[in-house]
Design an enzyme around this catalytic site. Structure first.
Site, short mmCIF file in Angstrom:
data_model
loop_
_atom_site.label_atom_id
_atom_site.label_comp_id
_atom_site.label_asym_id
_atom_site.label_seq_id
_atom_site.Cartn_x
_atom_site.Cartn_y
_atom_site.Cartn_z
N LYS A 88 -16.07 -2.23 0.83
CA LYS A 88 -14.95 -2.78 -0.32
C LYS A 88 -16.10 -3.59 -1.08
CE LYS A 88 -10.77 -3.28 2.69
NZ LYS A 88 -10.36 -4.02 3.83
N GLU A 132 0.93 -1.15 0.00
CA GLU A 132 -0.10 -0.11 0.15
C GLU A 132 0.67 1.29 0.09
OE1 GLU A 132 -2.91 -0.25 3.11
OE2 GLU A 132 -3.87 -1.91 2.37
P1 PGA Z 1 -6.49 -6.11 2.68
O1 PGA Z 1 -6.29 -5.26 4.01
O2 PGA Z 1 -6.93 -5.25 1.79
O3 PGA Z 1 -5.45 -6.76 2.65
O4 PGA Z 1 -7.55 -7.33 3.09
C1 PGA Z 1 -6.75 -4.02 4.12
C2 PGA Z 1 -7.63 -3.82 5.42
O5 PGA Z 1 -7.72 -4.44 6.36
O6 PGA Z 1 -8.11 -2.63 5.61
ZN ZN Z 2 -9.07 -3.43 7.65
#
Ligand code: PGA
Ligand code: ZN
Length: 417
Positions: free
Chosen positions: A332, A200
């Site tokens: 998400k 990230e």
């Molecule tokens: P992930 O984690 O995209 O690797 O699942 C991001 C988060 O937990 O916010």
């Molecule tokens: Zn998270």
């Protein structure tokens, strides 16, 4: 102007981790949409399945054989119908037949194609002409937990939220400055720090949770003073990855400490007070709605956000609302499958005073659709990284949206519901 779908093309591309992922093109008589799917590393257990057995190759086969024949000829304008068809073709509850990421990419590419066919931008198409609020960028500065290997903090993410910024461009600048300053302090603290970053784009260093918090807090203060507006801090504990169900304790390997639910609550509350945290995500493991509720009731002026807790799932959110578990929810789309599913969750959140926070995944592509979703859904914040390429794609798209809106652009309301 026609939004009838003439073609649907699926291909295999790669994300920023080099993992295979699916990309979809949708062609209408007068427009085009393209979307590719992201991938989480610290996934909630209630998320849909990303791909069928056989991975992306099998998903491509499914698209060609069973999905495209249904979708081609439909009207891209009818998003709900498209998304319902994806569920019907799949037939399972967790989308394991065609793959949740396949559904995600088709759903998003379709929305984009519909917007494009009607001469609108995606955020306008989904949010209407009243959508003119820009989200605050909630940016990951230091990584730990499952997003790193070796010696690093136990918490997964140390975040900055530039609460006082008047414009999105100003907010993005503040985050970059905080990110930059933190690197200088990390160099002093960890002699072996070589500027390494996680997927990230957040720094990876040999520091403890408390050292990371101190360093970030100092950087936030300095940048707040320089820019004359407040930058606050947040954390994603990602506590499901610390939780040991058998031992009934959160295991902090770096700190060599175990905490039961009560101790976890006390320690998170203490951090909220000490660092005036604006945001805490997943402070408890994904089924502990009660501890979430206790923290939400006791914490003041802080977004208590469920990610693995809710997995963008309406039923899990309804359970959380009943328990008064949180006041914010991570959105998400690929945790749940389609845009319509996610929209339903966003609406339920809104009606019940939960702040929706649209987020990236640690494995991501240069797809920028979440920038539009954050504006369309009137999210107070968008959770994405600060400097890495696939994160910059989203940040820069928001800068374009702000420019496009001109005088109508305002920053969203960040007050805790
Ligand atoms: P992930 O984690 O995209 O690797 O699942 C991001 C988060 O937990 O916010
Ligand atoms: Zn998270």
């Amino acid at each position: 102007m026609s939004t009838v779908i003439e073609d649907l093309v699926a291909r295999k591309v790669f994300n920023n981790r080099g993992e295979e992922t699916i990309e979809i093109d949708i062609v209408t008589a007068s427009g085009f949409g393209r979307a590719s799917a992201p991938a989480g590393r610290s996934r909630g257990k209630a998320e849909v399945a990303y791909y069928p057995n056989g991975g992306v190759d099998q998903a491509l086969k499914k698209v060609e054989e069973v999905v495209a024949p249904e979708i081609v000829g439909m009207n891209a304008d009818f998003q709900e119908e498209i998304d319902r068809t994806l569920h019907e073709v799949d037939g399972s509850k967790d989308l394991r037949v065609i793959g949740g990421n396949t559904a995600f990419a088709i759903s998003l590419a379709n929305a984009e194609a519909a917007a494009n066919s009607t001469g609108s931008l995606l955020f306008q198409y989904l949010g209407g002409h009243v959508a003119c609020e820009l989200p605050y960028p909630l940016g990951n500065v230091i990584s730990g937990g499952q997003h790193t290997h070796g010696k690093s903090p136990d918490f997964q993410e140390f975040l900055v939220l530039p609460c006082g910024a008047q414009t999105f461009a100003e907010a993005a600048t503040a985050n970059i400055q905080v990110h930059c300053r933190v690197a200088e302090s990390l160099k002093k603290k960890d002699k072996l720090f070589g500027g390494g970053k996680s997927d990230e784009g957040a720094w990876v260093a040999n520091v403890t949770d408390s050292e990371a918090l101190e360093i970030l807090s100092k950087a936030c203060e300095e940048v707040s003073d320089e820019l004359s507006f407040e930058c606050r801090m947040g954390v994603d504990v990602a506590a499901s990855s610390l939780w040991n169900g058998k031992g009934k304790a959160y295991v902090y390997e770096r700190q060599r400490k175990k905490r039961n639910a009560g101790e976890q609550l006390d320690s998170v509350l203490e951090l909220i007070k000490k660092y005036h945290l604006a945001y805490v995500e997943d402070p408890f493991y994904e089924d502990d709605f009660d501890s979430f509720a206790e923290l939400t009731q006791k914490a003041k002026d802080c977004l208590i956000c469920g990610d693995d807790l809710f997995t963008t799932n309406c039923e899990r959110l309804a359970r959380g609302i009943k328990a008064k578990a949180a006041n914010a929810i991570i959105i998400k789309v690929n945790q749940i499958g389609t845009l319509t599913d996610a929209l339903e969750t966003v609406e339920l959140a809104r009606r019940n005073g939960y702040a929706p926070v649209v987020a990236h995944r640690s494995g991501d592509t240069c797809d920028w659709h979440i920038a539009h979703l954050a504006v369309a859904f009137k999210c107070p914040a968008i959770k994405t990284g600060i400097v890495e390429g696939t994160r910059t794609a989203k940040i820069n798209e928001l800068i374009r949206i702000e420019e496009f809106l001109g005088e109508r652009a305002t920053m969203a309301d960040l007050r805790t519901p």
